[in-house]
Design a protein around this motif. Structure first.
Motif, PDB file in Angstrom:
ATOM      1  N   GLY A  51    -136.494   1.871 -98.239  1.00 40.94           N
ATOM      2  CA  GLY A  51    -137.164   1.827 -96.949  1.00 40.94           C
ATOM      3  C   GLY A  51    -137.990   3.050 -96.641  1.00 40.94           C
ATOM      4  O   GLY A  51    -138.838   3.019 -95.740  1.00 40.94           O
ATOM      5  N   PHE A  52    -137.805   4.131 -97.374  1.00 41.85           N
ATOM      6  CA  PHE A  52    -138.572   5.366 -97.156  1.00 41.85           C
ATOM      7  C   PHE A  52    -139.795   5.448 -98.061  1.00 41.85           C
ATOM      8  O   PHE A  52    -140.461   6.488 -98.088  1.00 41.85           O
ATOM      9  CB  PHE A  52    -137.687   6.589 -97.399  1.00 41.85           C
ATOM     10  CG  PHE A  52    -136.559   6.721 -96.404  1.00 41.85           C
ATOM     11  CD1 PHE A  52    -136.803   7.162 -95.117  1.00 41.85           C
ATOM     12  CD2 PHE A  52    -135.267   6.389 -96.756  1.00 41.85           C
ATOM     13  CE1 PHE A  52    -135.773   7.286 -94.191  1.00 41.85           C
ATOM     14  CE2 PHE A  52    -134.229   6.494 -95.853  1.00 41.85           C
ATOM     15  CZ  PHE A  52    -134.476   6.949 -94.566  1.00 41.85           C
ATOM     16  N   TYR A  53    -140.094   4.391 -98.797  1.00 41.14           N
ATOM     17  CA  TYR A  53    -141.208   4.410 -99.747  1.00 41.14           C
ATOM     18  C   TYR A  53    -142.201   3.315 -99.385  1.00 41.14           C
ATOM     19  O   TYR A  53    -141.913   2.388 -98.621  1.00 41.14           O
ATOM     20  CB  TYR A  53    -140.707   4.191-101.175  1.00 41.14           C
ATOM     21  CG  TYR A  53    -139.956   5.364-101.746  1.00 41.14           C
ATOM     22  CD1 TYR A  53    -140.581   6.264-102.602  1.00 41.14           C
ATOM     23  CD2 TYR A  53    -138.617   5.576-101.425  1.00 41.14           C
ATOM     24  CE1 TYR A  53    -139.897   7.344-103.129  1.00 41.14           C
ATOM     25  CE2 TYR A  53    -137.924   6.664-101.940  1.00 41.14           C
ATOM     26  CZ  TYR A  53    -138.565   7.534-102.790  1.00 41.14           C
ATOM     27  OH  TYR A  53    -137.891   8.618-103.300  1.00 41.14           O
ATOM     28  N   THR A  54    -143.377   3.427 -99.942  1.00 40.17           N
ATOM     29  CA  THR A  54    -144.390   2.388 -99.880  1.00 40.17           C
ATOM     30  C   THR A  54    -144.946   2.188-101.274  1.00 40.17           C
ATOM     31  O   THR A  54    -144.785   3.057-102.147  1.00 40.17           O
ATOM     32  CB  THR A  54    -145.520   2.759 -98.906  1.00 40.17           C
ATOM     33  OG1 THR A  54    -146.390   1.644 -98.754  1.00 40.17           O
ATOM     34  CG2 THR A  54    -146.331   3.951 -99.428  1.00 40.17           C
ATOM     35  N   SER A  55    -145.573   1.059-101.504  1.00 37.26           N
ATOM     36  CA  SER A  55    -146.091   0.753-102.833  1.00 37.26           C
ATOM     37  C   SER A  55    -147.547   0.337-102.727  1.00 37.26           C
ATOM     38  O   SER A  55    -147.974  -0.267-101.737  1.00 37.26           O
ATOM     39  CB  SER A  55    -145.280  -0.386-103.482  1.00 37.26           C
ATOM     40  OG  SER A  55    -145.305  -1.540-102.665  1.00 37.26           O
ATOM     41  N   ASN A  56    -148.311   0.681-103.764  1.00 34.39           N
ATOM     42  CA  ASN A  56    -149.723   0.309-103.808  1.00 34.39           C
ATOM     43  C   ASN A  56    -149.882  -0.992-104.598  1.00 34.39           C
ATOM     44  O   ASN A  56    -148.910  -1.649-104.959  1.00 34.39           O
ATOM     45  CB  ASN A  56    -150.558   1.433-104.416  1.00 34.39           C
ATOM     46  CG  ASN A  56    -150.045   1.869-105.785  1.00 34.39           C
ATOM     47  OD1 ASN A  56    -149.338   1.094-106.460  1.00 34.39           O
ATOM     48  ND2 ASN A  56    -150.373   3.081-106.201  1.00 34.39           N
ATOM     49  N   ASP A  57    -151.127  -1.372-104.858  1.00 37.88           N
ATOM     50  CA  ASP A  57    -151.392  -2.623-105.569  1.00 37.88           C
ATOM     51  C   ASP A  57    -150.839  -2.607-106.991  1.00 37.88           C
ATOM     52  O   ASP A  57    -150.557  -3.663-107.560  1.00 37.88           O
ATOM     53  CB  ASP A  57    -152.897  -2.895-105.602  1.00 37.88           C
ATOM     54  CG  ASP A  57    -153.459  -3.116-104.207  1.00 37.88           C
ATOM     55  OD1 ASP A  57    -152.674  -3.505-103.323  1.00 37.88           O
ATOM     56  OD2 ASP A  57    -154.671  -2.881-104.009  1.00 37.88           O
ATOM     57  N   ALA A  58    -150.719  -1.419-107.562  1.00 39.89           N
ATOM     58  CA  ALA A  58    -150.183  -1.306-108.924  1.00 39.89           C
ATOM     59  C   ALA A  58    -148.664  -1.304-108.958  1.00 39.89           C
ATOM     60  O   ALA A  58    -148.069  -1.273-110.036  1.00 39.89           O
ATOM     61  CB  ALA A  58    -150.713  -0.043-109.595  1.00 39.89           C
TER      62      ALA A  58
END
Length: 326
Positions: A57-64
């Motif tokens: 929950g403390f992270y985000t992800s890009n398209d890759a």
């Protein structure tokens, strides 16, 4: 007195028999062997996934698919961003309504049925208990599908049954109306699960000492007074347990809403609860793209809500019940 470095070991003060018992005492490996499977399974399928969800929950992800640490940004987006907060707070409010329906109907009905079945000389009590408890053993998907067929205005039998008893004018497509869809699903859930609080309260009523009841009857107390002044106070811990179980189950609810109304929880998200909101956020649905990191944040908020409710119960209710028992 001995100097600090020359002080006698304390085990020399023990009797020879006690020292022999301590020397012969071995580490309880059998306890470790019996507990190991449960601890391993619980850690693999419950504790570790929970910790990983809290971390994700403390992270985000890009398209890759590359994760990057963003701190509390996901939670700020869910709670305060207009694109997310409206759906989240709508799901939260619907969950509170869903819980209120169960508290106002399911648990009082369960208490009433348990009280009736605990009366001596009631004919067919075992049969009635079995029939009422039987729906809890059925799949929620089956229950949702059956009630969807019953309440369908096109091919359902609900309208015909109401017409047969003179109530046909009151029939409406309750599952398709925004004002009645959530209430209808709540009533279906109450019908299915009322057997659980009934059996828990019934077991608590059977545990009430017969000597106390006989003494109350000998003093001339009525059945109504005995229930309110003797039985009810003695089963308060069970009622508290039923309340907290209802709270946890309702804020974890998902399958009934999904099986009847789908992931969109229609009409117009009026039956959307935290479980369906989490499903759309994590896995995506139709035009909405799934985000594991945002879904983990939603799951964490659900966990915090349940944790806060359980902690409040133990702090404000269970502690008073314990004092009352003492």
């Amino acid at each position: 007195m001995f100097p600090p470095r020359l002080r006698r070991p304390t085990h020399f003060l023990l009797s020879p028999k006690t020292r022999m018992n301590l020397q012969n005492k071995k580490f309880p490996w059998h306890i470790v062997v019996f507990l190991a499977p449960a601890v391993i399974i619980y850690s693999m399928f419950s504790a570790l996934p929970l910790l990983d969800t809290l971390r994700l929950g403390f992270y985000t992800s890009n398209d890759a698919g590359v994760h990057s640490f963003v701190g509390l940004a996901n939670y700020h987006t869910i709670l305060f961003d207009s694109d997310w907060s409206k759906a989240f707070w709508n799901a939260m409010l619907n969950n509170v309504k869903f819980f209120a329906i169960h508290m106002l109907l399911q648990n009082p009905i369960g208490l009433l049925l348990a009280t009736l079945f605990s009366l001596k000389g009631l004919r067919g009590a075992r049969t009635y208990r079995t029939l009422i408890f039987l729906p809890t053993l059925l799949s929620v998907v089956i229950i949702g599908f059956i009630w969807q067929l019953i309440l369908s205005p096109l091919w359902g039998v609900g309208e015909g049954l109401m017409t047969h008893v003179g109530l046909g004018d009151y029939f409406a497509p309750w599952l398709g109306q925004e004002s009645t869809a959530l209430l209808t699903l709540g009533l279906v859930s109450v019908w299915q699960y009322v057997g659980i609080p009934m059996m828990l309260i019934y077991a608590a009523l059977l545990a009430v000492p017969e000597e106390v009841l006989e003494a109350a009857y000998a003093e001339g107390a009525s059945s109504f007074r005995i229930f309110w002044q003797i039985k009810l106070p003695l089963i308060l811990p069970t009622l508290g347990l039923v309340t907290i179980l209802t709270f946890v189950a309702n804020f974890n609810a998902f399958d009934l809403i999904y099986s009847v109304k789908g992931a969109l929880a229609g009409p117009n998200y009026t039956t959307d609860i935290l479980g369906t909101f989490f499903y759309r956020t994590f896995f995506g649905y139709q035009a909405q793209i799934g985000s594991p990191t945002m879904g983990a944040a939603v799951a964490t908020l659900m966990f915090l809500v349940i944790l806060l409710g359980v902690a409040s119960y133990f702090y404000f209710v269970q502690r008073k019940l314990t004092r009352y028992e003492l």
